[in-house]
Scaffold this motif. Structure first.
Motif, PDB file in Angstrom:
ATOM      1  N   LYS A 133       0.819  -1.211   0.000  1.00  0.00           N
ATOM      2  CA  LYS A 133       0.000   0.000   0.000  1.00  0.00           C
ATOM      3  C   LYS A 133       0.853   1.263   0.000  1.00  0.00           C
ATOM      4  O   LYS A 133       0.348   2.359  -0.128  1.00  0.00           O
ATOM      5  CB  LYS A 133      -0.920   0.001   1.228  1.00  0.00           C
ATOM      6  N   LYS A 136       2.501   2.974  -5.620  1.00  0.00           N
ATOM      7  CA  LYS A 136       1.440   3.065  -6.622  1.00  0.00           C
ATOM      8  C   LYS A 136       2.066   3.051  -8.013  1.00  0.00           C
ATOM      9  O   LYS A 136       3.287   3.225  -8.163  1.00  0.00           O
ATOM     10  CB  LYS A 136       0.616   4.332  -6.417  1.00  0.00           C
ATOM     11  N   THR A 137       1.242   2.837  -9.015  1.00  0.00           N
ATOM     12  CA  THR A 137       1.712   2.759 -10.397  1.00  0.00           C
ATOM     13  C   THR A 137       1.190   3.944 -11.204  1.00  0.00           C
ATOM     14  O   THR A 137       0.020   4.297 -11.097  1.00  0.00           O
ATOM     15  CB  THR A 137       1.235   1.442 -11.049  1.00  0.00           C
ATOM     16  N   ARG A 179       6.649   2.648 -11.117  1.00  0.00           N
ATOM     17  CA  ARG A 179       6.231   2.280  -9.760  1.00  0.00           C
ATOM     18  C   ARG A 179       6.859   3.291  -8.811  1.00  0.00           C
ATOM     19  O   ARG A 179       8.082   3.456  -8.776  1.00  0.00           O
ATOM     20  CB  ARG A 179       6.725   0.869  -9.444  1.00  0.00           C
ATOM     21  N   SER A 182       3.866   5.997  -2.615  1.00  0.00           N
ATOM     22  CA  SER A 182       2.498   6.522  -2.618  1.00  0.00           C
ATOM     23  C   SER A 182       2.432   8.016  -2.323  1.00  0.00           C
ATOM     24  O   SER A 182       1.473   8.687  -2.711  1.00  0.00           O
ATOM     25  CB  SER A 182       1.634   5.752  -1.605  1.00  0.00           C
TER      26      SER A 182
END
Length: 275
Positions: A133, A136-137, A179, A182
């Motif tokens: 978590k 993010k992508t 990638r 977050s």
């Protein structure tokens, strides 16, 4: 020094081969490549370690590989060692942790289930559906991503951003799938690409109807980009054993060149690590 460059060249090639979903089953089934990648995780050169982690993460995208990878001698222990070393760069630790969590969550059922998506075949997403978590992508469409020199320039720009974990390119459609941590804004990627002055990035997202939507980034460069000083660079193109970047990622099961290169890599690993 030459031996260290040989190791870096081999692991970078394995990373590029692993980036192609068509190759992932063959690489994991090979008797030398997966054990060799595990040994690379303990290599003293941080460039080798990071590139090996990228290769392992690609291979783990194929769900049917995960149980074998988890059970491979030294895999989980080596990942733990990377995470626990005080000298390991933060982004490298995060990538190792992501792989460890993914493999730890796997079970024998994964090997029997049919793939929900073509993660062992070709696909447009990269590292989607991750269990981590903290990452993010972001999918980028890059105007001007026309050849290997532009790709290298793009790589250099992205590697300077603190919070970029990994990325891969789809040169045919001028895409880069990144990638990132977050808490890193996608706009930072756009600013970094724009700083090359020869390329311009837009973000690709899915609309409510499932169709792709292209979102331009601000052109004023107002997003601050935190420079990454801890993460090592990739091996430059001129030092890579592949002088034809477009052929570096090859389907090992369908082409003679790919199969022969995989054999060469396995032979190198055998000469380097086994007696």
């Amino acid at each position: 020094m030459s031996r260290e460059l040989d190791a870096l060249a081999v692991v970078n090639q394995l990373r590029d081969l692993s980036a192609d979903p068509m190759n992932r089953r063959a690489i994991v089934q090979d008797q030398g490549c997966l054990p060799g990648l595990i040994l690379f995780l303990d290599h003293p050169n941080p460039q080798v370690v990071y590139s090996a982690l990228l290769a392992v993460r690609y291979l783990a995208e194929c769900r049917q590989n995960r149980e074998k990878m988890k059970g491979e001698l030294g895999m989980m222990l080596s990942l733990q060692n990377v995470m626990q070393k005080t000298t390991t760069p933060g982004e490298t630790k995060m990538l190792a942790s992501e792989i460890y969590e993914l493999l730890q969550a796997s079970n024998s059922v994964d090997t029997d289930k049919p793939e929900e998506g073509p993660s062992c075949r070709r696909k447009d997403q990269f590292f989607l559906g991750s269990t981590n978590k903290r990452a993010k992508t972001v999918v980028l469409h890059i105007h001007g991503l026309d050849d290997s020199s532009r790709r290298s320039l793009c790589e250099e720009s992205l590697l300077k951003i603190r919070g970029v974990i990994s990325f891969t390119f789809q040169m045919g459609i001028k895409r880069c799938i990144v990638r990132i941590r977050s808490d890193l804004k996608a706009e930072a990627l756009g600013s970094a690409i724009a700083s090359t002055e020869v390329m311009k990035a837009q973000q690709v997202v899915r609309g409510e109807d499932g169709e792709e939507v292209i979102i331009p980034f601000p052109e004023d460069g107002s997003v601050a980009v935190e420079q990454n000083v801890a993460l090592p660079d990739y091996l430059p193109e001129e030092e890579s054993p592949s002088h034809e970047p477009d052929k570096a990622v090859t389907c090992v099961g369908t082409g003679q060149d790919g199969a022969s290169w995989l054999g060469t890599a396995a032979n190198f690993l055998s000469r380097s690590f086994y007696w």
